[in-house]
Design a protein around this motif. Structure first.
Motif, mmCIF file in Angstrom:
data_model
loop_
_atom_site.group_PDB
_atom_site.id
_atom_site.type_symbol
_atom_site.label_atom_id
_atom_site.label_comp_id
_atom_site.label_asym_id
_atom_site.label_seq_id
_atom_site.Cartn_x
_atom_site.Cartn_y
_atom_site.Cartn_z
ATOM 1 N N ILE A 138 0.838 -1.195 0.000
ATOM 2 C CA ILE A 138 0.000 0.000 0.000
ATOM 3 C C ILE A 138 0.877 1.250 0.000
ATOM 4 O O ILE A 138 0.628 2.212 -0.753
ATOM 5 C CB ILE A 138 -0.940 0.009 1.227
ATOM 6 C CG1 ILE A 138 -1.882 -1.203 1.185
ATOM 7 C CG2 ILE A 138 -1.729 1.316 1.291
ATOM 8 C CD1 ILE A 138 -2.836 -1.217 0.015
ATOM 9 N N GLU A 139 1.894 1.237 0.819
ATOM 10 C CA GLU A 139 2.833 2.372 0.881
ATOM 11 C C GLU A 139 3.484 2.599 -0.477
ATOM 12 O O GLU A 139 3.599 3.744 -0.956
ATOM 13 C CB GLU A 139 3.908 2.085 1.932
ATOM 14 C CG GLU A 139 5.011 3.119 2.031
ATOM 15 C CD GLU A 139 4.628 4.303 2.902
ATOM 16 O OE1 GLU A 139 4.392 5.386 2.324
ATOM 17 O OE2 GLU A 139 4.580 4.159 4.119
ATOM 18 N N ARG A 140 3.903 1.518 -1.113
ATOM 19 C CA ARG A 140 4.575 1.638 -2.411
ATOM 20 C C ARG A 140 3.641 2.236 -3.454
ATOM 21 O O ARG A 140 4.024 3.142 -4.204
ATOM 22 C CB ARG A 140 5.069 0.254 -2.863
ATOM 23 C CG ARG A 140 5.902 0.274 -4.133
ATOM 24 C CD ARG A 140 6.294 -1.128 -4.555
ATOM 25 N NE ARG A 140 5.137 -1.923 -4.915
ATOM 26 C CZ ARG A 140 4.495 -1.836 -6.090
ATOM 27 N NH1 ARG A 140 4.911 -0.966 -7.004
ATOM 28 N NH2 ARG A 140 3.467 -2.603 -6.340
ATOM 29 N N GLN A 141 2.402 1.755 -3.506
ATOM 30 C CA GLN A 141 1.439 2.262 -4.488
ATOM 31 C C GLN A 141 1.098 3.726 -4.224
ATOM 32 O O GLN A 141 1.035 4.542 -5.159
ATOM 33 C CB GLN A 141 0.162 1.431 -4.430
ATOM 34 C CG GLN A 141 0.249 0.092 -5.150
ATOM 35 C CD GLN A 141 -0.033 0.219 -6.637
ATOM 36 O OE1 GLN A 141 0.017 1.307 -7.202
ATOM 37 N NE2 GLN A 141 -0.291 -0.905 -7.291
ATOM 38 N N LEU A 142 0.892 4.077 -2.963
ATOM 39 C CA LEU A 142 0.543 5.449 -2.629
ATOM 40 C C LEU A 142 1.675 6.409 -2.957
ATOM 41 O O LEU A 142 1.444 7.509 -3.476
ATOM 42 C CB LEU A 142 0.181 5.554 -1.144
ATOM 43 C CG LEU A 142 -1.195 5.014 -0.756
ATOM 44 C CD1 LEU A 142 -1.354 5.003 0.762
ATOM 45 C CD2 LEU A 142 -2.297 5.846 -1.392
ATOM 46 N N SER A 143 2.883 5.990 -2.656
ATOM 47 C CA SER A 143 4.038 6.831 -2.937
ATOM 48 C C SER A 143 4.198 7.053 -4.441
ATOM 49 O O SER A 143 4.391 8.180 -4.907
ATOM 50 C CB SER A 143 5.305 6.192 -2.362
ATOM 51 O OG SER A 143 6.450 6.950 -2.691
ATOM 52 N N LYS A 144 4.064 5.970 -5.199
ATOM 53 C CA LYS A 144 4.220 6.044 -6.660
ATOM 54 C C LYS A 144 3.145 6.941 -7.279
ATOM 55 O O LYS A 144 3.448 7.826 -8.111
ATOM 56 C CB LYS A 144 4.136 4.633 -7.240
ATOM 57 C CG LYS A 144 4.180 4.577 -8.760
ATOM 58 C CD LYS A 144 4.018 3.131 -9.235
ATOM 59 C CE LYS A 144 3.953 3.054 -10.757
ATOM 60 N NZ LYS A 144 3.736 1.653 -11.220
ATOM 61 N N LEU A 145 1.898 6.749 -6.883
ATOM 62 C CA LEU A 145 0.804 7.524 -7.464
ATOM 63 C C LEU A 145 0.854 8.989 -7.042
ATOM 64 O O LEU A 145 0.627 9.888 -7.852
ATOM 65 C CB LEU A 145 -0.540 6.917 -7.060
ATOM 66 C CG LEU A 145 -0.847 5.550 -7.682
ATOM 67 C CD1 LEU A 145 -2.063 4.919 -7.019
ATOM 68 C CD2 LEU A 145 -1.073 5.676 -9.184
ATOM 69 N N SER A 146 1.167 9.232 -5.786
ATOM 70 C CA SER A 146 1.216 10.614 -5.290
ATOM 71 C C SER A 146 2.351 11.388 -5.945
ATOM 72 O O SER A 146 2.198 12.564 -6.293
ATOM 73 C CB SER A 146 1.372 10.617 -3.766
ATOM 74 O OG SER A 146 0.244 10.032 -3.146
#
Length: 370
Positions: A138-146
Motif C-alpha cells: 500500500i505504501e509503495r502504491q501510494l508513494s508512486k501515485l502521489s
C-alpha cells in the motif's frame, strides 16, 4: 416442483449448513409470519431515508454497539454498502487502490464511476488461497501515485476475505491516513468480530474489527456470520474523514426505494440478541471451534494460522480429498453443505448460531471420512 416447494423439501433434509446465512436455520431465531408485518412507509413506522422514529432509534443503538460515528442499515447486502462507500469517497474518473480479492461490487463501482484502479495483490499459498495485503505494498502504491500527481481518492481492502484471511488494517490505516486518504474496509465476513471483542475469556485468537483498527468506512454483512436474514448488512462511518452527507446521499442512491421492513426487523432482532444472549452464545461457539481445532490440529495449517480468523474452517486438497470438489462431495454424502469450493480447497462457514449438533456431526464426519 416450484421453488417454494423445493425449499421446503430441502429444509426437511436436516443438512448441516456450513454456509451462510449466519442464522443457520436455527429455530431460536424464527420470526412470526413475515407476511403479517411486511409493510411500506406507513404512519408510525418511520422511513429508512429520513429516519426520525423507530428506525432512527435502531440506527443509534447499532452505532452505540459498534462505537461508530453513524451506522446505516443495509437491505441490499454489503453490495450496496461497497457501492455507497466508494461513491462517497471517489469523484468520477479519480484513482482508487483495491486488493485483488475484492467483491464484484467493487468492479461495478469502478465501472460506474469510471475510476482508474490500481490493484494490490496478496500472495497466494500452495492451495491458491489469496493472502493478506501487505502494508508495504500500500505504501509503495501510494508513494508512486502521489509522486506522479495521481493521488487516489480511497484505498479499499477486503478483510476478512471469503476464506477468512485478515490483513493488518491498523498499519494500512496509518499509512493511508498519512496521505490524507480514507480507508474503506469490506468486512462483510467480519460482522461477528465486534461481538467476539465484547466476549470475555475466548479461547481462540479473534482479530480486532477493522473499525477498531482505524478504518474510516466499514461494511459488514450481518447475514453472513450472525443470525440475520439474507441481504441484511451495515455500513459504519467510524471517522469524519468522509462527510456524512455524501454517505447518506449514496446510501439513498444504491438502496431500493422500497426497503423491506422484514429485513430491517431482522437487523433489530440480531442487534437485540447481540446485546442480550450474544456473549454467552459466542463463548459457547468459541469453545466448540476450539474443540475442533484441538481434536484436528492439522486444520490449523490453514484455518488456524495467524492470518486466518477462526470462523472459517478450510479443508485442503491432499489431506481431505484429491481436490476441492472431491472434498465437497464427501461432505455432501454425509449431510454437510460447504460454503465455498475451489480447485484445491473447500471452506466451511460457521457462526454463533450453529448448534452443538452441527459441530458434533461435523467432527464425526472429519474423523470418519477424512
Amino acid at each position: 416442483m416450484r421453488l417454494y416447494e423445493k425449499l421446503i423439501k430441502y429444509s426437511e433434509k436436516n443438512t448441516v449448513p456450513m454456509h451462510m446465512p449466519g442464522h443457520k436455520r436455527n429455530p431460536e431465531f424464527a420470526m412470526r409470519n413475515p407476511y403479517s408485518f411486511d409493510i411500506t412507509e406507513i404512519e408510525g413506522m418511520d422511513d429508512l431515508f429520513k429516519p426520525e422514529g423507530v428506525i432512527k432509534d435502531l440506527m443509534l443503538e447499532t452505532a452505540e454497539f459498534y462505537e461508530t460515528k453513524k451506522t446505516y442499515l443495509l437491505v441490499n447486502g454489503s453490495t450496496s454498502g461497497n457501492l455507497t462507500a466508494i461513491a462517497a469517497c471517489c469523484e468520477k474518473c479519480s484513482d482508487i487502490i483495491t486488493d485483488d480479492a475484492c467483491h464484484r461490487s467493487v468492479d461495478h463501482a469502478v465501472d460506474l464511476l469510471g475510476l482508474k484502479r490500481h490493484i494490490v495483490s496478496g500472495n497466494r499459498d500452495e492451495f491458491g488461497i489469496p493472502g493478506k495485503v501487505e502494508p508495504e505494498e500500500i505504501e509503495r502504491q501510494l508513494s508512486k501515485l502521489s509522486d506522479g500527481g495521481d493521488k487516489p481518492s480511497a484505498v479499499f481492502i477486503t478483510s476478512p476475505t471469503y476464506e477468512g484471511v485478515v490483513s493488518d488494517i491498523a498499519s494500512i490505516a496509518e499509512i493511508t491516513h498519512r496521505y490524507d486518504i480514507p480507508l474503506i474496509v469490506d468486512a462483510a465476513h467480519g460482522a461477528h468480530l465486534t461481538l467476539a471483542l465484547k466476549t470475555e475469556n475466548t479461547s481462540l485468537d479473534w482479530p480486532k474489527p477493522a473499525g477498531k483498527q482505524g478504518a474510516d468506512l466499514v461494511i459488514e454483512s450481518l447475514h453472513k456470520t450472525l443470525p440475520s436474514l439474507t441481504q441484511t448488512a451495515l455500513l459504519h462511518r467510524y471517522t469524519d474523514r468522509v462527510p456524512d452527507d455524501r454517505v447518506a446521499y449514496y446510501h439513498d442512491v444504491f438502496t431500493t426505494s422500497s426497503p423491506s421492513y422484514v429485513l430491517m426487523s431482522s437487523i433489530d432482532i440480531c442487534m437485540q440478541w447481540q446485546q442480550t444472549d450474544g456473549k454467552k452464545a459466542f463463548s459457547e461457539y468459541d469453545q466448540a471451534l476450539s474443540d475442533i481445532y484441538t481434536k484436528f490440529p492439522e486444520l490449523s495449517d490453514a484455518s488456524g494460522k495467524d492470518s486466518v480468523e477462526p470462523s472459517k474452517i478450510i479443508l485442503t486438497a491432499g489431506r481431505y480429498g484429491k481436490d476441492g470438489f472431491d472434498i465437497a462431495s464427501k461432505l455432501r454424502q454425509n449431510g454437510i453443505e460447504p460454503e465455498l469450493i475451489r480447485d484445491r480447497y473447500a471452506v466451511l462457514l460457521t457462526s454463533p448460531a450453529d448448534t452443538r449438533d452441527h459441530f458434533t456431526r461435523l467432527m464425526k464426519v472429519l474423523e470418519q471420512q477424512f
